[in-house]
Design a protein around this motif. Structure first.
Motif, PDB file in Angstrom:
ATOM      1  N   TYR A   1      39.493  -5.891  65.419  1.00 14.65           N
ATOM      2  CA  TYR A   1      40.212  -6.650  66.419  1.00 14.65           C
ATOM      3  C   TYR A   1      40.757  -5.684  67.463  1.00 14.65           C
ATOM      4  O   TYR A   1      40.701  -4.473  67.299  1.00 14.65           O
ATOM      5  CB  TYR A   1      41.354  -7.442  65.773  1.00 14.65           C
ATOM      6  CG  TYR A   1      40.875  -8.476  64.771  1.00 14.65           C
ATOM      7  CD1 TYR A   1      40.228  -9.631  65.205  1.00 14.65           C
ATOM      8  CD2 TYR A   1      41.071  -8.291  63.402  1.00 14.65           C
ATOM      9  CE1 TYR A   1      39.778 -10.576  64.293  1.00 14.65           C
ATOM     10  CE2 TYR A   1      40.630  -9.229  62.483  1.00 14.65           C
ATOM     11  CZ  TYR A   1      39.981 -10.365  62.938  1.00 14.65           C
ATOM     12  OH  TYR A   1      39.530 -11.295  62.037  1.00 14.65           O
ATOM     13  N   GLU A   2      41.290  -6.253  68.560  1.00 12.55           N
ATOM     14  CA  GLU A   2      41.820  -5.408  69.619  1.00 12.55           C
ATOM     15  C   GLU A   2      42.956  -4.541  69.090  1.00 12.55           C
ATOM     16  O   GLU A   2      43.699  -4.945  68.187  1.00 12.55           O
ATOM     17  CB  GLU A   2      42.333  -6.266  70.781  1.00 12.55           C
ATOM     18  CG  GLU A   2      41.210  -6.925  71.574  1.00 12.55           C
ATOM     19  CD  GLU A   2      41.745  -7.698  72.769  1.00 12.55           C
ATOM     20  OE1 GLU A   2      42.986  -7.805  72.875  1.00 12.55           O
ATOM     21  OE2 GLU A   2      40.941  -8.172  73.570  1.00 12.55           O
ATOM     22  N   PRO A   3      43.125  -3.344  69.628  1.00 12.57           N
ATOM     23  CA  PRO A   3      44.162  -2.433  69.122  1.00 12.57           C
ATOM     24  C   PRO A   3      45.567  -2.986  69.333  1.00 12.57           C
ATOM     25  O   PRO A   3      45.816  -3.770  70.242  1.00 12.57           O
ATOM     26  CB  PRO A   3      43.925  -1.160  69.931  1.00 12.57           C
ATOM     27  CG  PRO A   3      43.204  -1.608  71.158  1.00 12.57           C
ATOM     28  CD  PRO A   3      42.358  -2.762  70.745  1.00 12.57           C
ATOM     29  N   GLN A   4      46.458  -2.545  68.440  1.00 19.44           N
ATOM     30  CA  GLN A   4      47.858  -2.923  68.507  1.00 19.44           C
ATOM     31  C   GLN A   4      48.703  -1.644  68.617  1.00 19.44           C
ATOM     32  O   GLN A   4      48.307  -0.586  68.137  1.00 19.44           O
ATOM     33  CB  GLN A   4      48.275  -3.685  67.240  1.00 19.44           C
ATOM     34  CG  GLN A   4      47.399  -4.880  66.928  1.00 19.44           C
ATOM     35  CD  GLN A   4      47.679  -6.039  67.861  1.00 19.44           C
ATOM     36  OE1 GLN A   4      48.836  -6.303  68.209  1.00 19.44           O
ATOM     37  NE2 GLN A   4      46.640  -6.736  68.286  1.00 19.44           N
ATOM     38  N   THR A   5      49.831  -1.785  69.221  1.00 21.58           N
ATOM     39  CA  THR A   5      50.750  -0.651  69.302  1.00 21.58           C
ATOM     40  C   THR A   5      51.944  -0.923  68.394  1.00 21.58           C
ATOM     41  O   THR A   5      52.613  -1.957  68.522  1.00 21.58           O
ATOM     42  CB  THR A   5      51.245  -0.431  70.745  1.00 21.58           C
ATOM     43  OG1 THR A   5      50.115  -0.157  71.583  1.00 21.58           O
ATOM     44  CG2 THR A   5      52.212   0.751  70.812  1.00 21.58           C
TER      45      THR A   5
END
Length: 438
Positions: free
Chosen positions: A398-402
């Protein structure tokens, strides 16, 4: 008491609990030989009195007293070294004394043959090397008797002897048969006892081997194989640095709250079912379980050369753990979720302590994997950027998270969706589905 019980009691009366198996055998043999010779000499004397002239019974009677007295002295002092020397000395000299008192080889029917029991006994009770002196002494006494018989025998006295030829022949045969029988019984007894000793040794070796294998299994359940071997052969501290290791943590969500309503046995049973399943999966993927920390499970890849693509194996294990809890409600009866975090990088690995020791990992890589697990979403697998770059060509993310990690600040993490099946060069699936994040 039966005769067999009496025999074993008599044979074992001089034994000590501190004796070695060989010493116990030597003592039993000598006591057994003393009993045989005493019984045979009494029978010899009785038959001689029935068939032959009335020779004085003084010497045979003294022989019996000396044998019995020496045996009783041994039972009192337990000095086996003195006992075996004096007893073999009686076996050697008394037959020659008896022959000399009767006249010569012929009139005594070769009774000196009984002296052969001394060097034979020396082989059994002292050893092959020590028995040589006893055999030389026997040959010397035999030669000495022959010398005196040949040069000094009074033929007239022999002719006047009241020993019939048939009686002399009978006792020649009796002496040979008796000595041969005693030698055979002693050797047979020694062989049987050594066979029993060998069987006990084989049984003890088998038990020792089984215990060693059990200890090996226990050690391998605690430590990696290579580390266990080093620990067995060295007392030095075991600490290794690894430039690249992939570490995974799996943490059960809301475990403390779930455990509050369960008994200790139920809590243990629940954790044991889940973590045992994790153990089986880790072994199947060729990975090294490091430890469990309460309700958290730690595993690593790259600590050995058994599998090169250890980061892939860790990813596959993480997916398998997640799917297992979602589908197998025999293992996951409480329908628990896990947070999983994966980090890749250098670590230090070693064995801590001398008692109840464990094999553990330290370093920034371990801290990152642990913290992204703690900050993760139930049911999701989060990896650091190093792991993502290594897996992105073969796995969907999935899209990266911070995330903000204590002591590290903001860090980008990637959530693993699954393994790619199209052979593409990488993919991003977009935002995490709301039903997953919750």
């Amino acid at each position: 008491m039966s005769s067999d019980s009496f025999f074993h009691s008599f044979r074992d009366v001089g034994l000590s609990a501190n004796d070695s198996e060989e010493m116990r055998l030597n003592k039993s043999l000598l006591i057994f030989a003393t009993g045989l010779i005493s019984a045979a000499s009494m029978l010899w004397l009785l038959l001689y009195w029935q068939l032959g002239p009335r020779f004085s019974s003084t010497i045979p009677f003294i022989f019996q007293l000396l044998l019995t007295g020496n045996l009783l002295l041994y039972f009192k002092t337990r000095n086996f070294t003195l006992f075996r020397t004096t007893q073999l000395g009686l076996f050697l000299f008394m037959p020659f004394v008896a022959q000399w008192s009767m006249g010569n080889f012929i009139t005594a029917s070769g009774i000196s043959l009984w002296g052969l029991l001394a060097p034979i006994g020396a082989i059994l009770f002292f050893g092959v090397r020590e028995s040589l002196a006893w055999f030389i002494a026997y040959l010397f006494l035999t030669a000495l008797s022959g010398f005196f018989d040949f040069y000094l025998a009074d033929m007239a006295a022999m002719e006047a002897s009241h020993v019939p030829l048939r009686t002399s022949i009978f006792f020649f045969a009796l002496n040979f048969a008796a000595v041969s029988s005693i030698v055979y019984l002693l050797l047979r007894f020694a062989t049987l006892e050594k066979q029993k000793l060998q069987e006990r040794m084989v049984e003890a070796h088998a038990l020792l081997q089984a215990e060693q294998e059990r200890s090996e299994r226990l050690l391998l359940n605690i430590l990696p194989g290579a580390v266990a071997e080093r620990l067995k052969h060295s007392n030095q501290t075991i600490a290794d640095g690894f430039a690249d290791v992939t570490v995974m943590f799996a943490d059960i969500v809301n475990f403390t709250k779930v455990a509050e309503g369960l008994s200790p046995q139920q809590v243990f049973s629940m954790l044991n079912r889940i973590f045992s399943s994790f153990d089986e999966l880790a072994e199947a993927y060729g990975l090294e379980k490091i430890k469990t920390i309460g309700d958290a499970y730690m595993v690593a890849g790259g600590l050995s050369q058994e599998r090169e693509e250890y980061s892939d194996a860790i990813a596959d294990l993480a997916l398998a753990v997640r799917d297992l809890l979602h589908r197998d409600f025999e293992v996951n009866r409480m329908h628990l979720e896990v947070r999983i975090g994966i980090g890749t990088g250098p670590v230090v690995a070693g064995v801590v302590g001398k008692k109840k020791f464990i094999y553990d990992l330290w370093g920034d890589t371990v801290n990152i994997a642990s913290r992204i697990t703690t900050e993760g979403v139930p049911g999701m697998i989060q990896v650091d950027e190093t792991t993502y770059r290594r897996l992105r060509d073969r796995y969907d993310f999935y899209e990266p998270q911070t995330l903000y990690l204590k002591g590290k600040g903001n860090m980008t993490v990637y959530r693993l969706a699954g393994k790619r099946s199209d052979g593409g060069t990488g993919s991003s699936l977009g935002a995490v589905p709301t039903e997953v994040t919750g």
